[in-house]
Design an enzyme around this catalytic site. Sequence first.
Site, PDB file in Angstrom:
ATOM      1  N   GLY A 157       0.849  -1.195   0.000  1.00 18.33           N
ATOM      2  CA  GLY A 157       0.000   0.000   0.000  1.00 18.33           C
ATOM      3  C   GLY A 157       0.881   1.241   0.000  1.00 18.33           C
ATOM      4  O   GLY A 157       2.026   1.208  -0.458  1.00 18.33           O
ATOM      5  N   ARG A 158       0.331   2.336   0.531  1.00 15.54           N
ATOM      6  CA  ARG A 158       1.093   3.597   0.524  1.00 15.54           C
ATOM      7  C   ARG A 158       2.443   3.447   1.213  1.00 15.54           C
ATOM      8  O   ARG A 158       3.474   3.853   0.681  1.00 15.54           O
ATOM      9  CB  ARG A 158       0.300   4.689   1.248  1.00 15.54           C
ATOM     10  CG  ARG A 158      -0.920   5.171   0.522  1.00 15.54           C
ATOM     11  CD  ARG A 158      -1.574   6.284   1.348  1.00 15.54           C
ATOM     12  NE  ARG A 158      -2.754   6.793   0.686  1.00 15.54           N
ATOM     13  CZ  ARG A 158      -3.958   6.226   0.751  1.00 15.54           C
ATOM     14  NH1 ARG A 158      -4.135   5.119   1.455  1.00 15.54           N
ATOM     15  NH2 ARG A 158      -4.990   6.759   0.124  1.00 15.54           N
ATOM     16  N   ARG A 235       1.439  -3.504  12.496  1.00 15.66           N
ATOM     17  CA  ARG A 235       0.740  -3.881  13.724  1.00 15.66           C
ATOM     18  C   ARG A 235       1.440  -5.083  14.335  1.00 15.66           C
ATOM     19  O   ARG A 235       1.814  -6.027  13.614  1.00 15.66           O
ATOM     20  CB  ARG A 235      -0.714  -4.264  13.429  1.00 15.66           C
ATOM     21  CG  ARG A 235      -1.641  -3.100  13.218  1.00 15.66           C
ATOM     22  CD  ARG A 235      -1.949  -2.332  14.524  1.00 15.66           C
ATOM     23  NE  ARG A 235      -2.889  -1.259  14.318  1.00 15.66           N
ATOM     24  CZ  ARG A 235      -2.556   0.000  14.001  1.00 15.66           C
ATOM     25  NH1 ARG A 235      -1.295   0.351  13.878  1.00 15.66           N
ATOM     26  NH2 ARG A 235      -3.495   0.915  13.834  1.00 15.66           N
ATOM     27  N   ASP A 259       8.533  -1.537  15.879  1.00 20.31           N
ATOM     28  CA  ASP A 259       7.877  -0.337  16.402  1.00 20.31           C
ATOM     29  C   ASP A 259       6.540  -0.683  17.049  1.00 20.31           C
ATOM     30  O   ASP A 259       5.964   0.132  17.749  1.00 20.31           O
ATOM     31  CB  ASP A 259       7.646   0.653  15.246  1.00 20.31           C
ATOM     32  CG  ASP A 259       7.073   1.985  15.723  1.00 20.31           C
ATOM     33  OD1 ASP A 259       7.569   2.511  16.747  1.00 20.31           O
ATOM     34  OD2 ASP A 259       6.136   2.503  15.091  1.00 20.31           O
ATOM     35  N   GLU A 264       0.642  -3.684  23.381  1.00 17.93           N
ATOM     36  CA  GLU A 264       1.303  -2.429  23.767  1.00 17.93           C
ATOM     37  C   GLU A 264       0.620  -1.824  25.001  1.00 17.93           C
ATOM     38  O   GLU A 264      -0.602  -1.895  25.101  1.00 17.93           O
ATOM     39  CB  GLU A 264       1.235  -1.448  22.587  1.00 17.93           C
ATOM     40  CG  GLU A 264       2.016  -1.955  21.392  1.00 17.93           C
ATOM     41  CD  GLU A 264       1.781  -1.152  20.127  1.00 17.93           C
ATOM     42  OE1 GLU A 264       1.169  -0.059  20.194  1.00 17.93           O
ATOM     43  OE2 GLU A 264       2.197  -1.620  19.061  1.00 17.93           O
ATOM     44  N   HIS A 282       6.041   2.439  19.348  1.00 18.00           N
ATOM     45  CA  HIS A 282       4.979   2.813  18.401  1.00 18.00           C
ATOM     46  C   HIS A 282       5.094   4.304  18.053  1.00 18.00           C
ATOM     47  O   HIS A 282       4.204   5.100  18.375  1.00 18.00           O
ATOM     48  CB  HIS A 282       3.596   2.482  18.989  1.00 18.00           C
ATOM     49  CG  HIS A 282       2.526   2.382  17.929  1.00 18.00           C
ATOM     50  ND1 HIS A 282       1.500   1.474  17.970  1.00 18.00           N
ATOM     51  CD2 HIS A 282       2.332   3.076  16.785  1.00 18.00           C
ATOM     52  CE1 HIS A 282       0.714   1.631  16.915  1.00 18.00           C
ATOM     53  NE2 HIS A 282       1.204   2.612  16.179  1.00 18.00           N
TER      54      HIS A 282
HETATM   55  C1  8YV Z   1      -0.542   6.167  15.514  1.00 16.78           C
HETATM   56  C2  8YV Z   1      -1.164   4.186  13.975  1.00 16.78           C
HETATM   57  O1  8YV Z   1       0.344   5.764  16.490  1.00 16.78           O
HETATM   58  O2  8YV Z   1      -1.929   5.174  11.992  1.00 16.78           O
HETATM   59  C3  8YV Z   1      -2.002   4.238  12.755  1.00 16.78           C
HETATM   60  O3  8YV Z   1      -2.787   3.299  12.543  1.00 16.78           O
HETATM   61  O4  8YV Z   1      -1.148   3.220  14.658  1.00 16.78           O
HETATM   62  C4  8YV Z   1      -0.293   5.344  14.322  1.00 16.78           C
HETATM   63  O5  8YV Z   1      -0.040   6.222  13.315  1.00 16.78           O
HETATM   64  C5  8YV Z   1      -1.850   6.369  16.134  1.00 16.78           C
HETATM   65  O6  8YV Z   1      -2.940   6.246  15.303  1.00 16.78           O
HETATM   66  C6  8YV Z   1      -1.849   7.731  16.802  1.00 16.78           C
HETATM   67  O7  8YV Z   1      -3.036   7.998  17.381  1.00 16.78           O
END
Ligand code: 8YV
Length: 317
Positions: A157-158, A235, A259, A264, A282
């Site tokens: 994907g992106r 994830r 990451d 978590e 993360h």
């Molecule tokens: C962020 C993420 O840590 O985009 C996502 O799905 O897990 C991360 O970019 C998170 O959404 C920040 O709120």
Amino acid sequence: MKPQLLQLNPILIPAINDQLGSLYTVHKFFELADPAAWLRAHGASIAAVITGGHTGISQSMLEQLPALRVVAVNGVGTDAVDLAYCRARGLPVTATLGALTEDVADLAIGLLIAACRNLCAGDRFVRGGQWELHPQPSAIPLARRFSGMRVGIVGMGRVGRAVAVRAAAFGCAISYTDLRPMDDVAHRFVAGLAELAADVDALVLCAAADTAEGIVNAAVLDALGPRGFLVNVARGRLVNEADLTEALVAGRIAGAGLDVFVDEPRVPLALRQSDRVTLQAHRASATWETRTAMGEMVLASVAQALAGERPAMSLTT
Ligand code: 8YV
């Protein structure tokens, strides 16, 4: 009266919080003393929810928000939201599509170089005064070259595409796997994940986790092999973490840059103790630039939904 907005995760950009506060009555769920009681008392008045990609929103909470008109995810991952349920309810779920691509890809390459070159172990060696105690060059094992590695991208994907651009600039040969080959991607497609792992020096996980739990298991790690590296910026639950921990401790793969984790902020002790692993909390999208862009998209999505429009970033309506 301002619309009532429920925020499930902190936003770290003051200017975004100021704008939210000026437009809406913001309830910070994470600061409430008794969130369950608050939800029972006030859930019916909530018009908008802002949540994080990792946090999402549970179906039971959604059911307690009958007047809800939008779930704005401050992230790109929507695996923690039941999209089918929201679609059936006609509820827009928005994501910050495109806002964090570059930062996540940057961190993927950073983690891969850190893992190959043992950057964090080297930092600890100097910082802890070990260099003075052990000045002989053989005190630190030689590392692996990143440039020219064969890199396998899981999820084109992106983010996967942005990782490919960066890795190609380092002279890496790129292969990828996804649900299907992409017409607009010139890199080599490999249908099976274990087959891809067997054929590369590093696997970089960039896939959505909606239907891919535990796809990186012992068989895939063994296919990657003792000279192979794993990077995960997607994830934690894409990986069978117990299998990964065992493979790292036993040296069945060379190293990892992680990451994201299954539970978590808890990270298995064996991973925290392993010098083969470079860890982050993360943080892939955690820059001022990206979080500002994400916050602006969240503001736009909520405004569009509450104005009765279909939000441009809606995935469900
Ligand atoms: C962020 C993420 O840590 O985009 C996502 O799905 O897990 C991360 O970019 C998170 O959404 C920040 O709120």
